[in-house]
Design a protein around this motif. Sequence first.
Motif, mmCIF file in Angstrom:
data_model
loop_
_atom_site.group_PDB
_atom_site.id
_atom_site.type_symbol
_atom_site.label_atom_id
_atom_site.label_comp_id
_atom_site.label_asym_id
_atom_site.label_seq_id
_atom_site.Cartn_x
_atom_site.Cartn_y
_atom_site.Cartn_z
ATOM 1 N N PRO A 152 -1.815 1.347 -10.547
ATOM 2 C CA PRO A 152 -0.488 0.838 -10.868
ATOM 3 C C PRO A 152 -0.002 -0.146 -9.820
ATOM 4 C CG PRO A 152 -0.333 3.063 -9.998
ATOM 5 C CD PRO A 152 -1.798 2.771 -10.162
ATOM 6 N N VAL A 153 0.620 -1.218 -10.264
ATOM 7 C CA VAL A 153 1.106 -2.263 -9.354
ATOM 8 C C VAL A 153 2.572 -2.010 -9.024
ATOM 9 C CG1 VAL A 153 1.609 -4.731 -9.159
ATOM 10 C CG2 VAL A 153 -0.589 -3.962 -10.093
ATOM 11 N N ILE A 154 2.884 -2.118 -7.743
ATOM 12 C CA ILE A 154 4.229 -1.884 -7.224
ATOM 13 C C ILE A 154 4.904 -3.230 -7.009
ATOM 14 C CG2 ILE A 154 5.524 -0.876 -5.299
ATOM 15 C CD1 ILE A 154 2.890 0.886 -4.892
ATOM 16 N N LYS A 155 6.172 -3.313 -7.322
ATOM 17 C CA LYS A 155 6.917 -4.565 -7.176
ATOM 18 C C LYS A 155 7.048 -4.971 -5.710
ATOM 19 C CE LYS A 155 9.892 -4.312 -11.283
ATOM 20 N NZ LYS A 155 11.300 -4.246 -11.751
ATOM 21 N N GLY A 156 7.185 -6.289 -5.516
ATOM 22 C CA GLY A 156 7.476 -6.808 -4.185
ATOM 23 C C GLY A 156 6.244 -6.916 -3.307
ATOM 24 N N ARG A 157 6.469 -6.819 -2.007
ATOM 25 C CA ARG A 157 5.399 -6.895 -1.019
ATOM 26 C C ARG A 157 5.464 -5.674 -0.106
ATOM 27 N NH1 ARG A 157 3.864 -12.012 2.135
ATOM 28 N NH2 ARG A 157 1.972 -10.738 2.081
ATOM 29 N N PRO A 158 4.330 -5.173 0.361
ATOM 30 C CA PRO A 158 4.360 -4.042 1.288
ATOM 31 C C PRO A 158 4.693 -4.500 2.699
ATOM 32 C CG PRO A 158 2.099 -4.717 0.920
ATOM 33 C CD PRO A 158 2.951 -5.594 0.040
ATOM 34 N N THR A 159 5.280 -3.621 3.456
ATOM 35 C CA THR A 159 5.495 -3.850 4.893
ATOM 36 C C THR A 159 4.547 -2.941 5.665
ATOM 37 O OG1 THR A 159 7.165 -2.116 5.076
ATOM 38 C CG2 THR A 159 7.936 -4.337 4.480
ATOM 39 N N ILE A 160 4.324 -3.259 6.920
ATOM 40 C CA ILE A 160 3.434 -2.415 7.710
ATOM 41 C C ILE A 160 4.041 -1.031 7.901
ATOM 42 C CG2 ILE A 160 4.317 -3.168 9.974
ATOM 43 C CD1 ILE A 160 1.271 -3.074 10.845
ATOM 44 N N GLU A 161 5.367 -0.949 7.982
ATOM 45 C CA GLU A 161 6.012 0.361 8.116
ATOM 46 C C GLU A 161 5.767 1.211 6.872
ATOM 47 O OE1 GLU A 161 7.734 -2.506 10.813
ATOM 48 O OE2 GLU A 161 7.589 -2.548 8.611
ATOM 49 N N LEU A 162 5.859 0.596 5.710
ATOM 50 C CA LEU A 162 5.628 1.319 4.462
ATOM 51 C C LEU A 162 4.165 1.762 4.354
ATOM 52 C CD1 LEU A 162 6.949 2.270 1.849
ATOM 53 C CD2 LEU A 162 6.442 0.036 0.849
ATOM 54 N N LEU A 163 3.247 0.909 4.748
ATOM 55 C CA LEU A 163 1.828 1.263 4.686
ATOM 56 C C LEU A 163 1.486 2.378 5.672
ATOM 57 C CD1 LEU A 163 0.249 -2.288 4.269
ATOM 58 C CD2 LEU A 163 0.581 -0.529 2.514
ATOM 59 N N ARG A 164 2.121 2.380 6.817
ATOM 60 C CA ARG A 164 1.896 3.470 7.765
ATOM 61 C C ARG A 164 2.363 4.801 7.183
ATOM 62 N NH1 ARG A 164 4.042 0.059 13.004
ATOM 63 N NH2 ARG A 164 2.011 -0.892 13.568
ATOM 64 N N LEU A 165 3.445 4.781 6.436
ATOM 65 C CA LEU A 165 3.943 5.991 5.785
ATOM 66 C C LEU A 165 2.985 6.451 4.690
ATOM 67 C CD1 LEU A 165 6.213 8.077 5.317
ATOM 68 C CD2 LEU A 165 7.283 6.401 3.782
ATOM 69 N N ILE A 166 2.542 5.507 3.851
ATOM 70 C CA ILE A 166 1.668 5.843 2.725
ATOM 71 C C ILE A 166 0.316 6.355 3.217
ATOM 72 C CG2 ILE A 166 0.399 4.839 0.763
ATOM 73 C CD1 ILE A 166 2.828 2.902 0.484
ATOM 74 N N CYS A 167 -0.180 5.781 4.289
ATOM 75 C CA CYS A 167 -1.504 6.140 4.813
ATOM 76 C C CYS A 167 -1.396 7.081 5.999
ATOM 77 C CB CYS A 167 -2.274 4.878 5.204
ATOM 78 S SG CYS A 167 -2.438 3.694 3.859
#
Length: 270
Positions: A152-167
Amino acid sequence: RRVHGARDESEPERFIDYAFLAKYVPEMGFRIAVDGASNLPKSCTSSLSGFTAAVFSLAPPASFYAEPRLTSGTEMVTQRDWNESLRSPLWTDGYKLFKSVPPTANLCAVIEVFGIGLAKKKTGVLEPGGWAVLPIFSPSTEYIQSGAFMLPVIKGRPTIELLRLICGQDPPYEVLRHLLDTKAIALQENCAVLVRLVDDQRDDEYREPRDHQLEPYLTALAKRPDKYLKPVEAKPLRTIVPKGETVLEFEARANQTFVDAVGIVHLHFR
């Protein structure tokens, strides 16, 4: 797959899961293919040239999203089927190899799609089409989660802070589910990217694009996964090639404009 041979008929029939036959070897690595997208947002294709491309990299370290940006581990799609739809493109590069990647809990590939401007004042303008996440390892980190998937595709662009949370510490799609439920992220309507992932020791499998599965990733987030299987109508990609320019010339120019715009310095198409 069934294991045939002599057995006690009172015993249940056994199965082998071939995904867990060979433990991951960092020196051999794994391969990722971004095969296409389905139902890209209209803004991604109609507001600029109609040309789209995808970049993909690993998180952690998510260096493509850091400051300063490091792009040496970032890959992109460079070839496409010109008879396919603008909004559901098929990219034909095949696999890209990632070697010497240490087994890391919740390591993910981040795939991001863009539209790109190619004419006059809009040359190099990027229109984000959304992003998706592909977990690489099994929970034990001993095996690659090989397969062909719709993400599934998520709107917008990821931030490094968001990716650190997800991973981080929790399984990535559990984190994404929480972010979606709390409206911290939103899905791009009925939009998916099509990817393959394979351990390099199993490179005889998933060699060609095949039916990309809704499970387990798309079904984890989408309310109506069936709607992702219905492509919206759009012109074929070949209709955007300008007169006087061949498909190959146009593709090389567009790819170079794209890498210049996103700052991938190790790729060149001129």
